[in-house]
Design a protein around this motif. Structure first.
Motif, PDB file in Angstrom:
ATOM      1  N   SER A  53       8.916  -8.026 -10.438  1.00  0.00           N
ATOM      2  CA  SER A  53       7.493  -7.896 -10.119  1.00  0.00           C
ATOM      3  C   SER A  53       7.314  -7.918  -8.602  1.00  0.00           C
ATOM      4  CB  SER A  53       6.683  -9.023 -10.762  1.00  0.00           C
ATOM      5  OG  SER A  53       7.058 -10.270 -10.213  1.00  0.00           O
ATOM      6  N   VAL A  54       6.120  -7.533  -8.179  1.00  0.00           N
ATOM      7  CA  VAL A  54       5.780  -7.546  -6.762  1.00  0.00           C
ATOM      8  C   VAL A  54       4.357  -8.083  -6.623  1.00  0.00           C
ATOM      9  CG1 VAL A  54       4.927  -5.157  -6.698  1.00  0.00           C
ATOM     10  CG2 VAL A  54       5.804  -6.197  -4.616  1.00  0.00           C
ATOM     11  N   ALA A  55       4.131  -8.834  -5.536  1.00  0.00           N
ATOM     12  CA  ALA A  55       2.803  -9.350  -5.192  1.00  0.00           C
ATOM     13  C   ALA A  55       2.552  -8.995  -3.734  1.00  0.00           C
ATOM     14  CB  ALA A  55       2.745 -10.854  -5.399  1.00  0.00           C
ATOM     15  N   VAL A  56       1.420  -8.327  -3.473  1.00  0.00           N
ATOM     16  CA  VAL A  56       1.121  -7.843  -2.123  1.00  0.00           C
ATOM     17  C   VAL A  56      -0.198  -8.421  -1.636  1.00  0.00           C
ATOM     18  CG1 VAL A  56       0.750  -5.804  -0.677  1.00  0.00           C
ATOM     19  CG2 VAL A  56       2.320  -5.669  -2.634  1.00  0.00           C
ATOM     20  N   THR A  57      -0.164  -8.973  -0.433  1.00  0.00           N
ATOM     21  CA  THR A  57      -1.357  -9.395   0.282  1.00  0.00           C
ATOM     22  C   THR A  57      -1.417  -8.510   1.521  1.00  0.00           C
ATOM     23  OG1 THR A  57      -1.036 -11.660  -0.473  1.00  0.00           O
ATOM     24  CG2 THR A  57      -2.550 -11.336   1.365  1.00  0.00           C
ATOM     25  N   GLY A  58      -2.495  -7.761   1.654  1.00  0.00           N
ATOM     26  CA  GLY A  58      -2.609  -6.807   2.758  1.00  0.00           C
ATOM     27  C   GLY A  58      -2.784  -7.470   4.102  1.00  0.00           C
TER      28      GLY A  58
END
Length: 192
Positions: free
Chosen positions: A63-68
C-alpha cells in the motif's frame, strides 16, 4: 523523451532510445510558462508531522499513503513494500484554481518519485529545492496522465504501472523492470 530519475546520466544499453532525466529535460530548451508565474523553489524540508495522508491506496501488493506538499514542506510518501498496482491511479490531493493543463503543455512542477518495490526516493525536485520544467509530451505516460487535465496550483499523486513508467527499468535510477512508481507532484505553472 521520457521521465527518468534526475542525475541519471548513464544511458541503458538495453534500450534502443535514450531516456533523459527530468533534470536533462528541464534544462533543455523549453519556453518558460506564461500562464502563471513559476515558483523559484520547491520546499526541501519534511513536514514537522506528516498528519493524516490525503491519499491511501491498497495495491495488488502493499500500500501507499501520500501527504502532499505545502508551501513550506515537501510531500511525504510512505510505502508498505513491495507496492504494485494493476492499473495507473491518479488522485488529486488538493485542487488548484488555475487554468486546466493541456496534454502537450510545458509545465513547471515540484515532484518526488518513489519506487514501489522498496519505498526509496529515486528522484526529487524537492531535494534539489528547484522546480523542473518540461513538456508533457516528453515524459513517461504516467506522469502525463497525472498532470494533463488538472488545474494549475493542484497537488496530485499517481501510482503508475510499469508500462506507464519504465517497462524495461531505469538501472541508473535503481528502477527494475516491473517496478510500480509513485509520484507526488505540485503543478506550479503551465503554458500551451
Amino acid at each position: 523523451m521520457t521521465l527518468a530519475a534526475c542525475g541519471s546520466e548513464a544511458k541503458t544499453s538495453t534500450s534502443s532510445s535514450s531516456t533523459p532525466s527530468v533534470a536533462e529535460v528541464a534544462t533543455s530548451s523549453v519556453t518558460a510558462p506564461t500562464t502563471a508565474s513559476a515558483a523559484s523553489s520547491c520546499p526541501t524540508v519534511a513536514p514537522q508531522t506528516a498528519g493524516t495522508p490525503e491519499w491511501t491506496l491498497t495495491g495488488a501488493t502493499g500500500s501507499v499513503a501520500v501527504t502532499g506538499s505545502t508551501d513550506t514542506a515537501a510531500p511525504v510518501v510512505k510505502v508498505e513494500a513491495p507496492f504494485s498496482v494493476t492499473e495507473t491511479q491518479v488522485h488529486t490531493l488538493k485542487a488548484g484554481d488555475g487554468p486546466v493543463v493541456a496534454p502537450t503543455a510545458t509545465v513547471s512542477v515540484c515532484y518526488q518519485g518513489v519506487n514501489g518495490r522498496d519505498g526509496s526516493v529515486f528522484d526529487s525536485s524537492y531535494e534539489r529545492g528547484a522546480p523542473a520544467e518540461f513538456s508533457l509530451d516528453g515524459v513517461v505516460p504516467g506522469f502525463q496522465k497525472a498532470i494533463a487535465g488538472q488545474k494549475v496550483g493542484s497537488t496530485v499523486a499517481v501510482a503508475m504501472v510499469p508500462a506507464d513508467g519504465y517497462p524495461e527499468g531505469q538501472p541508473a535510477a535503481g528502477i527494475h523492470k516491473g517496478d510500480t512508481l509513485i509520484f507526488a507532484i505540485k503543478i506550479l505553472s503551465a503554458s500551451s
